[in-house]
Design a protein around this motif. Structure first.
Motif, PDB file in Angstrom:
ATOM      1  N   SER A   1      45.389  34.569  35.858  1.00 44.61           N
ATOM      2  CA  SER A   1      46.718  34.642  35.259  1.00 44.61           C
ATOM      3  C   SER A   1      47.713  35.132  36.304  1.00 44.61           C
ATOM      4  CB  SER A   1      46.688  35.588  34.044  1.00 44.61           C
ATOM      5  OG  SER A   1      47.921  35.577  33.356  1.00 44.61           O
ATOM      6  N   ILE A   2      48.894  35.498  35.861  1.00 44.33           N
ATOM      7  CA  ILE A   2      49.889  36.125  36.721  1.00 44.33           C
ATOM      8  C   ILE A   2      50.495  37.313  35.984  1.00 44.33           C
ATOM      9  CG2 ILE A   2      50.480  34.021  37.996  1.00 44.33           C
ATOM     10  CD1 ILE A   2      52.975  33.784  36.236  1.00 44.33           C
ATOM     11  N   ASN A   3      50.905  38.296  36.741  1.00 42.10           N
ATOM     12  CA  ASN A   3      51.724  39.374  36.199  1.00 42.10           C
ATOM     13  C   ASN A   3      53.190  38.977  36.401  1.00 42.10           C
ATOM     14  OD1 ASN A   3      49.638  41.000  35.335  1.00 42.10           O
ATOM     15  ND2 ASN A   3      49.563  42.218  37.203  1.00 42.10           N
ATOM     16  N   TYR A   4      53.985  39.119  35.366  1.00 40.14           N
ATOM     17  CA  TYR A   4      55.349  38.602  35.417  1.00 40.14           C
ATOM     18  C   TYR A   4      56.247  39.376  34.467  1.00 40.14           C
ATOM     19  CZ  TYR A   4      54.072  36.508  30.970  1.00 40.14           C
ATOM     20  OH  TYR A   4      53.650  36.345  29.682  1.00 40.14           O
ATOM     21  N   ARG A   5      57.559  39.178  34.667  1.00 38.97           N
ATOM     22  CA  ARG A   5      58.579  39.631  33.729  1.00 38.97           C
ATOM     23  C   ARG A   5      59.541  38.463  33.533  1.00 38.97           C
ATOM     24  NH1 ARG A   5      61.256  43.470  37.230  1.00 38.97           N
ATOM     25  NH2 ARG A   5      60.030  42.384  38.832  1.00 38.97           N
TER      26      ARG A   5
ATOM     27  N   ILE B   1      43.495  37.756  39.551  1.00 41.84           N
ATOM     28  CA  ILE B   1      42.264  37.058  39.925  1.00 41.84           C
ATOM     29  C   ILE B   1      41.136  37.561  39.034  1.00 41.84           C
ATOM     30  CG2 ILE B   1      40.727  36.444  41.821  1.00 41.84           C
ATOM     31  CD1 ILE B   1      43.686  35.637  42.205  1.00 41.84           C
ATOM     32  N   ALA B   2      40.564  36.654  38.263  1.00 39.47           N
ATOM     33  CA  ALA B   2      39.531  37.040  37.303  1.00 39.47           C
ATOM     34  C   ALA B   2      38.142  36.581  37.768  1.00 39.47           C
ATOM     35  CB  ALA B   2      39.845  36.436  35.937  1.00 39.47           C
TER      36      ALA B   2
ATOM     37  N   TRP C   1      34.635  39.026  42.868  1.00 40.57           N
ATOM     38  CA  TRP C   1      35.766  39.939  43.010  1.00 40.57           C
ATOM     39  C   TRP C   1      36.838  39.595  41.976  1.00 40.57           C
ATOM     40  CZ3 TRP C   1      41.001  40.127  43.652  1.00 40.57           C
ATOM     41  CH2 TRP C   1      41.546  41.366  44.044  1.00 40.57           C
ATOM     42  N   ALA C   2      37.410  40.623  41.402  1.00 41.76           N
ATOM     43  CA  ALA C   2      38.487  40.474  40.428  1.00 41.76           C
ATOM     44  C   ALA C   2      39.520  41.570  40.666  1.00 41.76           C
ATOM     45  CB  ALA C   2      37.943  40.551  39.004  1.00 41.76           C
ATOM     46  N   GLY C   3      40.761  41.265  40.388  1.00 40.80           N
ATOM     47  CA  GLY C   3      41.825  42.249  40.580  1.00 40.80           C
ATOM     48  C   GLY C   3      43.179  41.574  40.607  1.00 40.80           C
ATOM     49  N   VAL C   4      44.134  42.265  41.209  1.00 46.15           N
ATOM     50  CA  VAL C   4      45.514  41.779  41.258  1.00 46.15           C
ATOM     51  C   VAL C   4      45.990  41.744  42.701  1.00 46.15           C
ATOM     52  CG1 VAL C   4      47.899  42.224  40.568  1.00 46.15           C
ATOM     53  CG2 VAL C   4      46.033  42.651  38.953  1.00 46.15           C
ATOM     54  N   VAL C   5      46.601  40.642  43.090  1.00 46.99           N
ATOM     55  CA  VAL C   5      47.266  40.525  44.385  1.00 46.99           C
ATOM     56  C   VAL C   5      48.760  40.692  44.142  1.00 46.99           C
ATOM     57  CG1 VAL C   5      47.685  39.083  46.410  1.00 46.99           C
ATOM     58  CG2 VAL C   5      45.487  38.927  45.186  1.00 46.99           C
TER      59      VAL C   5
END
Length: 220
Positions: A99-103, A91-92, A180-184
């Motif tokens: 974006s998303i965090n992925y592999r 979340i930017a 707010w920004a960060g990662v869920v």
């Protein structure tokens, strides 16, 4: 361990810093997943199907019915197999940088039909990927069941991996915004095993199945 291939198809054109030529990274992505997507051409049209798989060394095994046209035509052509893990929602402060965090892993190649001992080994690799330990306690497949099942072997010779981890990468001027920004984080979990209604009274949940109910799929 040899590094991953660097071909025109596996070399990343965009954000190459997210790639890796470490073969162990490929193994980790494949071994953390249970479903792949098989891309194949059937009657001149592309078809992408979710498929169970297993890995043994540098070989990926795919299986399905002998009547599945995607598996019938696959050994006569090059196919593409992908595995993706969603690890987090990024979340930017700006919509552009969400974006998303992925592999993810992409494998290219022409598969081959397996027979005999390799076919059994491929099926075991698939079962062990989904339910480790179940191969040794369940009834083994009959000749008729084996005849109705196709197992393809796909080499991992030509493969690439791409990953994204970490916080959002906002533009410098947006860091002053009170947004707010960060990662869920996103993870896959297994629930409590539910017995078959036709199960005989007194048959306990075996330890290798009970253990699944306490697992969380790995994330990097």
């Amino acid at each position: 361990m040899t590094p991953l291939s660097a071909t025109d198809r596996t070399r990343l054109g965009r954000l190459p810093e997210r790639s890796s030529d470490d073969r162990s990274v490929l193994y980790s992505i494949l071994d953390d997943g249970m479903i792949c997507h098989l891309g194949v051409i059937v009657d001149g049209a592309p078809r992408v199907l979710p498929t169970g798989y297993g890995r043994s060394g540098d070989t990926l095994y795919l299986h399905g019915s002998t009547g599945a046209r995607s598996l019938m035509t696959a050994p006569s052509q090059e196919i593409c197999v992908t595995v993706t893990h969603l690890d987090g929602l990024v979340i930017a402060r700006s919509l552009f940088h969400h974006s998303i965090n992925y592999r993810s892993a992409v494998i290219y190649g022409t598969p081959r039909l397996t027979t005999g001992d390799e076919k059994l080994a491929g099926l075991r690799a698939i079962v062990d990927r989904l339910a480790p330990g179940q191969w040794d306690v369940a009834r083994q497949p009959t000749r008729k069941e084996l005849a109705a099942t196709t197992v393809l072997a796909l080499s991992l010779d030509e493969a690439s991996v791409k990953t994204r981890q970490g916080p959002p990468g906002d533009d410098e001027e947006d860091y002053a915004l009170d947004v707010w920004a960060g990662v869920v984080p996103v993870s896959q979990t297994f629930g409590t095993p539910s017995p078959d209604p036709l199960l005989h009274t007194g048959v306990p949940v075996p330890p290798h199945i009970a253990a699944r109910g306490t697992e969380t799929a790995p994330t990097s």
